[in-house]
Write a protein that holds these residues in place. Structure first.
Motif, PDB file in Angstrom:
ATOM      1  N   PRO A 205      49.530 -40.169 -20.884  1.00 52.48           N
ATOM      2  CA  PRO A 205      49.703 -40.461 -22.311  1.00 52.48           C
ATOM      3  C   PRO A 205      48.682 -39.770 -23.202  1.00 52.48           C
ATOM      4  O   PRO A 205      47.608 -39.370 -22.752  1.00 52.48           O
ATOM      5  N   ALA A 206      49.045 -39.650 -24.478  1.00 47.56           N
ATOM      6  CA  ALA A 206      48.102 -39.186 -25.493  1.00 47.56           C
ATOM      7  C   ALA A 206      47.015 -40.232 -25.688  1.00 47.56           C
ATOM      8  O   ALA A 206      47.203 -41.418 -25.368  1.00 47.56           O
ATOM      9  N   THR A 207      45.873 -39.811 -26.198  1.00 51.64           N
ATOM     10  CA  THR A 207      44.799 -40.765 -26.487  1.00 51.64           C
ATOM     11  C   THR A 207      44.226 -40.529 -27.879  1.00 51.64           C
ATOM     12  O   THR A 207      44.246 -39.403 -28.401  1.00 51.64           O
ATOM     13  N   LEU A 208      43.731 -41.589 -28.471  1.00 50.93           N
ATOM     14  CA  LEU A 208      42.998 -41.530 -29.732  1.00 50.93           C
ATOM     15  C   LEU A 208      41.657 -42.203 -29.496  1.00 50.93           C
ATOM     16  O   LEU A 208      41.603 -43.398 -29.201  1.00 50.93           O
ATOM     17  N   ASN A 209      40.595 -41.402 -29.574  1.00 50.95           N
ATOM     18  CA  ASN A 209      39.242 -41.898 -29.308  1.00 50.95           C
ATOM     19  C   ASN A 209      39.155 -42.605 -27.956  1.00 50.95           C
ATOM     20  O   ASN A 209      38.526 -43.660 -27.810  1.00 50.95           O
ATOM     21  N   GLY A 210      39.837 -42.024 -26.967  1.00 52.41           N
ATOM     22  CA  GLY A 210      39.765 -42.521 -25.604  1.00 52.41           C
ATOM     23  C   GLY A 210      40.750 -43.615 -25.259  1.00 52.41           C
ATOM     24  O   GLY A 210      40.845 -44.014 -24.097  1.00 52.41           O
ATOM     25  N   GLU A 211      41.510 -44.101 -26.257  1.00 50.31           N
ATOM     26  CA  GLU A 211      42.478 -45.167 -26.019  1.00 50.31           C
ATOM     27  C   GLU A 211      43.899 -44.597 -26.043  1.00 50.31           C
ATOM     28  O   GLU A 211      44.230 -43.793 -26.920  1.00 50.31           O
ATOM     29  N   PRO A 212      44.753 -45.006 -25.087  1.00 50.57           N
ATOM     30  CA  PRO A 212      46.132 -44.510 -25.064  1.00 50.57           C
ATOM     31  C   PRO A 212      46.872 -44.844 -26.353  1.00 50.57           C
ATOM     32  O   PRO A 212      46.668 -45.915 -26.936  1.00 50.57           O
ATOM     33  N   ILE A 213      47.719 -43.916 -26.793  1.00 49.50           N
ATOM     34  CA  ILE A 213      48.462 -44.102 -28.038  1.00 49.50           C
ATOM     35  C   ILE A 213      49.837 -43.458 -27.887  1.00 49.50           C
ATOM     36  O   ILE A 213      50.004 -42.489 -27.132  1.00 49.50           O
ATOM     37  N   ALA A 214      50.821 -44.010 -28.575  1.00 50.97           N
ATOM     38  CA  ALA A 214      52.158 -43.421 -28.564  1.00 50.97           C
ATOM     39  C   ALA A 214      52.137 -42.076 -29.281  1.00 50.97           C
ATOM     40  O   ALA A 214      51.379 -41.870 -30.234  1.00 50.97           O
ATOM     41  N   CYS A 215      52.979 -41.163 -28.825  1.00 50.59           N
ATOM     42  CA  CYS A 215      52.996 -39.820 -29.411  1.00 50.59           C
ATOM     43  C   CYS A 215      54.400 -39.240 -29.307  1.00 50.59           C
ATOM     44  O   CYS A 215      55.088 -39.441 -28.290  1.00 50.59           O
ATOM     45  N   ARG A 216      54.833 -38.539 -30.360  1.00 52.54           N
ATOM     46  CA  ARG A 216      56.107 -37.829 -30.328  1.00 52.54           C
ATOM     47  C   ARG A 216      55.863 -36.353 -30.021  1.00 52.54           C
ATOM     48  O   ARG A 216      54.943 -35.736 -30.547  1.00 52.54           O
ATOM     49  N   VAL A 217      56.711 -35.824 -29.155  1.00 50.54           N
ATOM     50  CA  VAL A 217      56.668 -34.407 -28.807  1.00 50.54           C
ATOM     51  C   VAL A 217      57.927 -33.759 -29.363  1.00 50.54           C
ATOM     52  O   VAL A 217      59.045 -34.215 -29.080  1.00 50.54           O
ATOM     53  N   ILE A 218      57.762 -32.720 -30.166  1.00 48.29           N
ATOM     54  CA  ILE A 218      58.891 -32.009 -30.768  1.00 48.29           C
ATOM     55  C   ILE A 218      58.953 -30.606 -30.175  1.00 48.29           C
ATOM     56  O   ILE A 218      57.961 -29.869 -30.201  1.00 48.29           O
ATOM     57  N   ILE A 219      60.124 -30.236 -29.635  1.00 48.78           N
ATOM     58  CA  ILE A 219      60.309 -28.926 -29.010  1.00 48.78           C
ATOM     59  C   ILE A 219      61.409 -28.186 -29.761  1.00 48.78           C
ATOM     60  O   ILE A 219      62.556 -28.653 -29.824  1.00 48.78           O
TER      61      ILE A 219
END
Length: 232
Positions: A205-219
């Motif tokens: 997963p993506a992280t924000l300041n070391g904490e997991p966070i939801a993230c959208r990937v656009i291709i």
């Protein structure tokens, strides 16, 4: 000591024989330009066994590694379409060894649903398989709906949109069809996230300041002659 060496040699020979015997080579085209080459057990064609490679235009190995009883084992190497290594991953220990940095030429974009402050440290979600081969399944699983098959493919772009949860799971998967030079899609297709390969549901997963966070990937993609998607 000699006896020990002989026993070791016999064990290695036995393993190599098991790995090599009773297998059949398979070649499977998974996209316009990528063909997988691997072996399966003759008695069970659904079980991959031995060396695996995915070739871009039949020459550049964009993925290579080893299958044992249909499981990826050891260190796998993934490259871009020019053969440059972009990821190495140890499947035996589930450990990422290397992930190449992306620049502005990347076909992938990442968005977190949170306002970022100065000093925030964000990491992207990571797909095992790298930013080329790893994301191919989400392109090839899509087929242009029948009502759009007569459309001018050269006038259409598509985006694959993936939502990765803080737990590193695929939570949403959609394809947006748009005319060139437009922003709003004329059709959004929600894809089934019950994918044929469960491995395609799993991310780091993506992280924000070391904490997991939801993230959208656009291709950003194009519709190919097989009515699937290719990287733009």
């Amino acid at each position: 000591m000699l006896k020990n060496y002989l026993l070791l040699f016999a064990a290695i020979t036995f393993v190599n024989t098991c790995m090599a015997q009773d297998t059949v080579e398979v070649k499977r085209k998974i996209s316009t330009d990528v063909t997988e080459v691997y072996k399966v057990l003759a008695k069970d064609v659904n079980t991959r066994q031995g060396l695996f490679k995915a070739l871009y235009k039949n020459k550049i190995p964009v993925a290579s590694g080893l299958y044992v009883n249909d499981k990826r084992m050891g260190l796998w190497k993934f490259t871009d379409r020019d053969g440059v290594i972009i990821q190495t991953y140890d499947y035996t220990n589930n450990r990422l060894f290397y992930e190449a940095k992306e620049d502005t030429t990347s076909r992938l974009r990442y968005f977190v649903d949170k306002e970022l402050k100065e000093g925030d440290k964000v990491t992207k979600p990571i797909k095992m398989g790298g930013t080329f081969y790893g994301y191919l399944p989400y392109l090839t699983l899509f087929t242009l709906p029948k009502e759009f098959k007569e459309i001018d493919r050269d006038a259409v772009v598509a985006t694959v949109e993936l939502l990765i949860s803080p737990g590193g799971r695929l939570a949403d998967y959609k394809v947006n069809l748009m005319q060139y030079a437009t922003v709003e899609p004329f059709k959004t297709i929600n894809m089934n996230i019950k994918l044929p390969d469960p491995a395609d549901l799993v991310f780091i997963p993506a992280t924000l300041n070391g904490e997991p966070i939801a993230c959208r990937v656009i291709i950003r993609c194009v519709v190919n002659s097989r009515l699937h998607l290719d990287f733009e």
